[in-house]
Write an enzyme that holds these catalytic residues in place. Structure first.
Site, PDB file in Angstrom:
ATOM      1  N   HIS A 380       0.822  -1.225   0.000  1.00 30.97           N
ATOM      2  CA  HIS A 380       0.000   0.000   0.000  1.00 30.97           C
ATOM      3  C   HIS A 380       0.852   1.270   0.000  1.00 30.97           C
ATOM      4  O   HIS A 380       0.332   2.383  -0.180  1.00 30.97           O
ATOM      5  CB  HIS A 380      -0.925   0.008   1.221  1.00 30.97           C
ATOM      6  N   ARG A 381       2.156   1.165   0.161  1.00 35.13           N
ATOM      7  CA  ARG A 381       3.025   2.331   0.040  1.00 35.13           C
ATOM      8  C   ARG A 381       3.189   2.724  -1.422  1.00 35.13           C
ATOM      9  O   ARG A 381       3.378   3.901  -1.744  1.00 35.13           O
ATOM     10  CB  ARG A 381       4.415   2.037   0.628  1.00 35.13           C
TER      11      ARG A 381
END
Length: 410
Positions: A380-381
């Site tokens: 999710h980064r």
């Protein structure tokens, strides 16, 4: 002469010393394996760069050491000329080449077919030279490992185990009531390396998982049609190719985050790893440059890599360089969904689960369709849920309508 752990590459900066193949005082020949080490990807051996005598073991079996650590001291035959030399050498475990069968071997059938043999390549080489079938030898080494002495003893017609050399004691009385005993399992080798890798990934990457279901009825029918034409292509090969096609459009999932330089590096090729369950634990062989390969090529390479993984014969190249990983757990049965851990430093992983026939609404009517769940895990980064859903939907369309991607599959 100091023998050190060399740079293994691919972000692997340490290894566990699993087994010494020599002891102080042993004479070794050039290139003779002296110690076996284990990373999360492969088993490797450190060979002797010179002929000489082992003077001292500097680490203990089971220790995890970093690159540059001195493993043992070797007094070379040309020690006077090499007293100040420091040698760093590491050699990946070579594939064991089967010797050509002689007439006497044609009718031979091992008494323990399929038994997983724990023996170093050098030990296997000695066995071949002595005409000993390694499968027939019982190991007296640690964890049942077969040693050179075991092979030589077997070649001389002697027993291979300490137990065989002792008189058989009288059988004790057996209680009719079953007994349970607590036991411990060594936490070392590949199991320990996998644990470290998974912990690193889970505590570094903010994982997010998206679930979807796919109708694979048309894919199954296409595979059956190909079988009738003597062309067998596994479902996994179709999955791999579909992912590669989708990665052309959603290249963020074929990338790696470089936090130090603060950039996302998109890889040039689709090197797809396939999680494989083996006796020694999970291992991920890699099919390189999938975007350039046909279904047949992918199928054949996958078959070969899987077999080599089960036999412990994968090379460093076949285990490294992955850019995206898949896990086809469906054939194992009973899997509805999962939240897999990403193979750090990759961005995504897709798991394919069990296929089940069930009634579905298809073209306005109730029909029995073959449905399969998938789990898409992403970093999710690097990307967000919307992109992950779009990527998954693209793969879904390709798998549900395999004929639409024939241009890329041939």
């Amino acid at each position: 002469m100091e023998i050190k752990l060399h740079d293994i590459g691919e972000g692997m900066t340490e290894a566990e010393v699993t087994h010494f193949l020599v002891k102080p005082g042993d004479k070794v020949a050039v290139d003779q394996p002296m110690v076996e080490v284990q990373t999360d990807k492969m088993t490797a051996e450190i060979p002797a760069p010179r002929a000489g005598v082992v003077k001292e073991l500097k680490v203990e079996e089971g220790n995890t050491i970093s690159i540059g650590t001195t493993v043992l001291l070797l007094e070379a035959e040309d020690a006077q000329a090499e007293t100040a030399a420091t040698v760093e050498a590491v050699k990946e475990e070579p594939e064991v080449q089967e010797h050509e069968a002689t007439e006497a071997e044609v009718e031979y059938t091992p008494t323990s077919p399929g038994r997983r043999v724990k023996a170093a390549p050098f030990t296997r080489k000695v066995a071949r030279e002595l005409g000993v079938y390694i499968e027939e030898v019982e190991g007296t080494g640690k964890w049942g490992r077969i040693t050179v002495e075991d092979v030589k003893r077997h070649a001389e017609g002697g027993s291979s185990t300490v137990a065989d050399q002792q008189e058989t004691p009288e059988a004790p009385e057996v209680s009719s009531a079953p007994t349970l005993e607590a036991k411990t399992v060594p936490f070392r080798g590949r199991r320990k390396q996998i644990a470290k890798k998974m912990t690193q990934s889970l505590f570094t990457i903010p994982h997010c998982t998206h679930f979807e279901e796919i109708d694979v009825t048309n894919l199954i029918e296409l595979r059956n049609e190909l079988k009738q034409m003597d062309t067998k292509i596994s479902a996994t090969a179709f999955f791999i190719k579909a992912i590669s096609i989708a990665l052309k459009e959603f290249e963020v999932f074929n990338a790696k985050l470089d936090e130090k330089e603060e950039v996302i590096r998109v890889e040039a090729h689709h090197n797809i790893g396939v999680a494989t369950d083996t006796e020694d634990g999970l291992i991920v062989p890699v099919i390189h440059q999938v975007e350039k390969k046909s279904l047949k090529q992918i199928h054949q390479e996958l078959k070969q890599l899987t077999q080599k993984a089960l036999e412990g014969k994968l090379t460093s190249k076949e285990l490294t360089g992955g850019t995206f990983t898949i896990s086809n757990v469906g054939p194992l049965g009973g899997s509805i969904g999962a939240t897999p851990i990403i193979n750090h430093p990759e961005v995504g992983l897709m798991a394919f689960h069990k296929t089940k026939e069930r009634p579905e609404v298809y073209k306005g009517e109730i029909a029995i369709r073959s449905m399969m769940n998938i789990s898409m895990v992403f970093d999710h980064r690097v990307t967000d849920g919307g992109t992950a859903v779009a990527f998954t939907n693209k793969i879904q369309r390709l798998i549900e309508n395999p004929n639409t991607m024939m241009i890329d599959l041939i």
